[in-house]
Write an enzyme that holds these catalytic residues in place. Structure first.
Site, PDB file in Angstrom:
ATOM      1  N   CYS A 133       3.670   1.574   2.826  1.00  0.00           N
ATOM      2  CA  CYS A 133       5.112   1.090   2.674  1.00  0.00           C
ATOM      3  C   CYS A 133       5.749   2.025   1.901  1.00  0.00           C
ATOM      4  O   CYS A 133       6.810   1.823   2.123  1.00  0.00           O
ATOM      5  CB  CYS A 133       4.460  -0.256   1.547  1.00  0.00           C
TER       6      CYS A 133
ATOM      7  N   CYS B 191       0.631  -1.293   0.185  1.00  0.00           N
ATOM      8  CA  CYS B 191       0.192  -0.413  -0.027  1.00  0.00           C
ATOM      9  C   CYS B 191       0.786   1.385   0.267  1.00  0.00           C
ATOM     10  O   CYS B 191       1.929   1.228  -0.263  1.00  0.00           O
ATOM     11  CB  CYS B 191      -1.378   0.255   1.120  1.00  0.00           C
TER      12      CYS B 191
ATOM     13  N   ASP C 100      13.702  26.609 -28.854  1.00  0.00           N
ATOM     14  CA  ASP C 100      14.272  25.469 -29.646  1.00  0.00           C
ATOM     15  C   ASP C 100      14.908  24.824 -29.288  1.00  0.00           C
ATOM     16  O   ASP C 100      15.694  23.665 -29.571  1.00  0.00           O
ATOM     17  CB  ASP C 100      14.443  25.572 -31.350  1.00  0.00           C
TER      18      ASP C 100
ATOM     19  N   ASP D  97      18.498  28.798 -27.459  1.00  0.00           N
ATOM     20  CA  ASP D  97      17.329  29.021 -25.717  1.00  0.00           C
ATOM     21  C   ASP D  97      17.567  28.621 -24.510  1.00  0.00           C
ATOM     22  O   ASP D  97      17.242  28.539 -23.365  1.00  0.00           O
ATOM     23  CB  ASP D  97      16.601  29.161 -26.059  1.00  0.00           C
TER      24      ASP D  97
ATOM     25  N   ASP E  28       9.833  32.347 -28.211  1.00  0.00           N
ATOM     26  CA  ASP E  28      11.056  32.539 -28.791  1.00  0.00           C
ATOM     27  C   ASP E  28      10.206  33.088 -30.483  1.00  0.00           C
ATOM     28  O   ASP E  28       9.615  32.316 -30.915  1.00  0.00           O
ATOM     29  CB  ASP E  28      11.963  31.893 -29.004  1.00  0.00           C
TER      30      ASP E  28
END
Length: 735
Positions: free
Chosen positions: A24, A21, A623, A627, A428
């Site tokens: 745990c 569960c 891109d 950048d 951009d």
């Protein structure tokens, strides 16, 4: 709002087996964080994987595995993501089958228990030795089917903690041993063997249904693994040899025939084809490929045969890296998960305390041992926090999987959570809003026909290395070029040359002024084109203007739609570019952007991101190459790179297509995923907050309402299933 970053250090992924569960997962996380040298740890119950950041000077991978094993769970270091996914899939199948078998066995014993202990009794039909028959039927359910709950409880006790297993084991054992005592020593007390049997049956059924649903949440990544081809055709000494894909090495020359999957990433050497790249980009239209074009492993060759040289194999292929990226995302923790972790950590001990108080209150006011016992057991059973632990991971798994199918790769829960509440987004210009390469947009004839103007200009530019020259030559690809002599490039002005006996000049206004060409009559037309963001080049001969060619980096068709959609989402849209203000404003007007940062150098972009971050969370879309600093500075970096290496490494979200509309799609996906997490948390807590008081009998004195342990067990089991099922509904949502 700034979220804490993952601590610096070496990172390891550990596959964990034996978790029952969400509690745990919390226990294992605690155990790992106690180890000296562990900087951060997160255990994802849904993926059965721990992500650990540690100082390798203080602890090694072996120490991490030992820490997990010490608290009673299996641990194995993840080295190969593909095999890890396959192992996770096989574990899920094993877990599903384990609970299915136990449920079927439990059902065989539980059905007659209910028939004898409840149904026949309601009709007044007495069964001889009913109590002893029920005892015999309940015992294998309690100690064979329910044995894993005792194992889990013992493991928790050794760690001085409690978990969901503790609640089930204590609740059902209380009902069983009370009934055992009553049958042997005081039959007047009544027995509740059917209660313990049905509770265990319902909980095991819930576990089985949960395992089935959890398997569906990881379908996307399993499908990606299944896409990888098994055999490759390698050209060795001029012969075609079939070998396993795992044996392909970088530099090998491979042959791909129509209908075959491309084995690994590479570059086409000979031939051409159209390739279905939908598994990477989500784009259904095949992509035309020819010599020197890149091909991606696991994509499908549709038409022609070609040979290519392998450039990336094994774990370095685009597919393997995408699988790794999604695996990391699904194993990550969203900031909202910390709330669930905190609740789960303290919930079980509090529930055991509430159950004990419930028993003693009802017993002390004379409600009877049986009544007090049933309310205490009901509290234990209804309160299991499993659904709360599943709320965030299941939604993240489904959300990231859905994104991957659409070519949107989201790198983690933090990215999902931040993206849904953005204040601003910076786009951009070059390569994001525009195609990123110049194209001829206008040809204007003055003294010559348009075709003649283009032929002369292209003939001259064929010898030029200027970026705009390629656009003009490409436009004239079906026109016969003239032979140029006396070619001369004039930096900052243009080019000169002779075709036959005629001298030509082709360039900007400064070149024509130098050549004393009169162009005043066309000055307004030139300015109008420049206002549209186009670069105008003038062709002249013998001091006369022959024509003009305008070139521009054209806007993608999807850009205006994407900007409009971002505005509809309530996000402020900005454009950033190194272009001059006039060109920048011209592009911005066409796509519907009012806020423009122009004349910005690449290294200055991050400063503009910082400036906007003072107002709120900011996303940067670029891109993925020039950048990178701005993408890193932004709260969310969105890299558009069609699967390029840098795009996969940069930013929090990677768009595999060069389609700007995927940006609003990614944000919509974020909003939908976070909405599902909040819904899941609400329902998980709603079950407990509403259920515990009713189970404790708070409403009984006023309304006579009492939640029986059997109904509580069913509600608890179904709460986990409903949380996973609600997350799966994301798959049906349209982006």
């Amino acid at each position: 709002m700034e979220y804490p970053k993952m601590a610096n250090g070496k990172k390891a992924d550990v596959h964990i087996s034996g978790m029952h569960c969400a509690s745990c997962a919390v226990s294992i996380t605690k155990a790992l964080k106690k180890q000296e040298g562990v900087l951060d740890a997160y255990v994802n119950y849904s993926t059965a994987k721990a992500t650990i950041t540690f100082d390798e000077k203080k602890i090694q991978e072996e120490g991490l595995l030992a820490a997990v094993k010490h608290v009673g769970y299996g641990a194995e270091l993840v080295t190969d993501e593909t095999s890890s996914v396959k192992k996770q899939e096989s574990d899920m199948v094993r877990e599903r089958d384990f609970y299915k078998r136990r449920f079927m066995v439990s059902l065989i014993f539980a059905i007659p228990t209910v028939v004898i202990g409840t149904i026949l009794m309601q009709f007044g039909i007495e069964v001889p030795f009913a109590e002893y028959i029920l005892w015999v039927l309940a015992t294998p359910v309690q100690f064979v089917v329910g044995w894993p709950f005792y194992v889990g409880t013992w493991s928790a006790l050794k760690r001085r903690s409690a978990n969901m297993d503790s609640l089930i084991a204590i609740g059902t054992s209380t009902a069983y041993f009370y009934s055992f005592y009553a049958v042997l020593f005081n039959p007047s007390l009544g027995q509740y063997f059917e209660v313990s049997s049905i509770l265990i049956t319902l909980v095991v059924m819930g576990k089985w249904l949960e395992a089935v649903a959890k398997g569906k949440t990881s379908e996307a990544i399993q499908k990606l693994v299944g896409m990888s081809p098994k055999i490759a055709t390698v050209i060795l000494d001029g012969k075609e040899v079939k070998i396993p894909v795992d044996d392909v090495k970088t530099g090998d020359v491979l042959l791909v025939k129509p209908g075959e999957k491309i084995p690994v990433d590479g570059v086409i050497l000979d031939g051409h084809s159209s390739i279905d790249e939908s598994m990477v980009t989500g784009e259904s239209m095949p992509v035309e490929k020819t010599k020197r074009d890149m091909v991606i492993g696991a994509t499908i060759n549709k038409v022609g045969s070609f040979t290519f040289r392998a450039t990336k194999v094994g774990a370095n292929t685009t597919l393997a890296r995408i699988i790794k990226l999604i695996e990391d995302a699904q194993g990550s923790r969203a900031p909202i998960q910390r709330f669930a972790d905190a609740v789960s950590a303290y919930f079980v001990p509090i529930v055991i305390a509430i159950s004990s108080v419930t028993f003693f209150i009802w017993f002390s006011i004379g409600a009877g041992t049986s009544f007090a016992l049933l309310t205490a057991v009901a509290v234990l059973v209804i309160a299991c926090p499993c659904a709360l632990g599943l709320a965030t991971p299941t939604a993240i798994m489904v959300g990231t999987g859905k994104g991957a199918k659409s070519g949107i790769l989201i790198k983690g829960g933090e990215a999902l959570e931040t993206a849904h509440k953005l204040y601003a987004i910076i786009l951009d210009k070059t390569g994001t809003i525009t195609h990123g390469h110049p194209e001829v947009t206008d040809i204007i004839a003055v003294k010559e026909k348009k075709d003649t103007v283009l032929r002369i200009a292209a003939s001259l530019e064929k010898s030029s290395e200027h970026p705009l020259a390629e656009a003009i030559v490409k436009k004239a690809k079906n026109i016969h070029f003239g032979k140029v002599t006396g070619f001369n490039a004039v930096p900052g002005y243009g080019i000169e040359g002779k075709i036959g006996n005629v001298s030509y000049a082709f360039g900007n206004i400064k070149l024509l002024q130098r050549e004393k060409v009169d162009f005043k009559a066309y000055k307004k037309q030139i300015e109008a084109l420049e206002e549209e963001g186009k670069t105008v080049m003038l062709l002249a001969s013998k001091k006369q203007l022959l024509g003009m060619i305008a070139v521009a980096d054209t806007i993608k068709e999807s850009s205006p739609k994407a900007v409009a959609q971002l505005k509809e989402l309530g996000i402020n849209v900005y454009m950033i570019t190194g272009d001059n203000e006039r060109t920048a404003n011209a592009i911005a007007r066409k796509v519907g952007i009012e806020n423009v940062f122009a004349d910005v150098l690449p290294e200055q972009k991050a400063n503009y991101v910082k400036k906007l971050q003072k107002e709120g969370a900011v996303a940067m879309v670029g891109d993925g190459i020039n950048d990178a600093p701005a993408l890193a500075q932004a709260d969310i970096g969105i890299a558009m790179g069609s699967g390029t290496d840098v795009a996969l490494e940069t930013g929090n979200i990677v768009l595999m297509r060069d389609d700007l509309e995927d940006v609003p799609r990614a944000i919509k996906l974020s909003k939908m995923t976070i909405a599902k997490i909040k819904q899941n948390m609400f329902w998980a807590l709603f079950y407990n907050v509403l259920g515990i008081p009713i189970a404790a009998g708070v409403l009984y004195p006023f309304t006579g309402w009492l939640l029986s342990p059997i109904i509580a067990g069913g509600a608890m089991a179904l709460s986990s299933v409903s949380v996973v099922a609600n997350a799966l509904l994301l798959q049906r949502k349209k982006l």
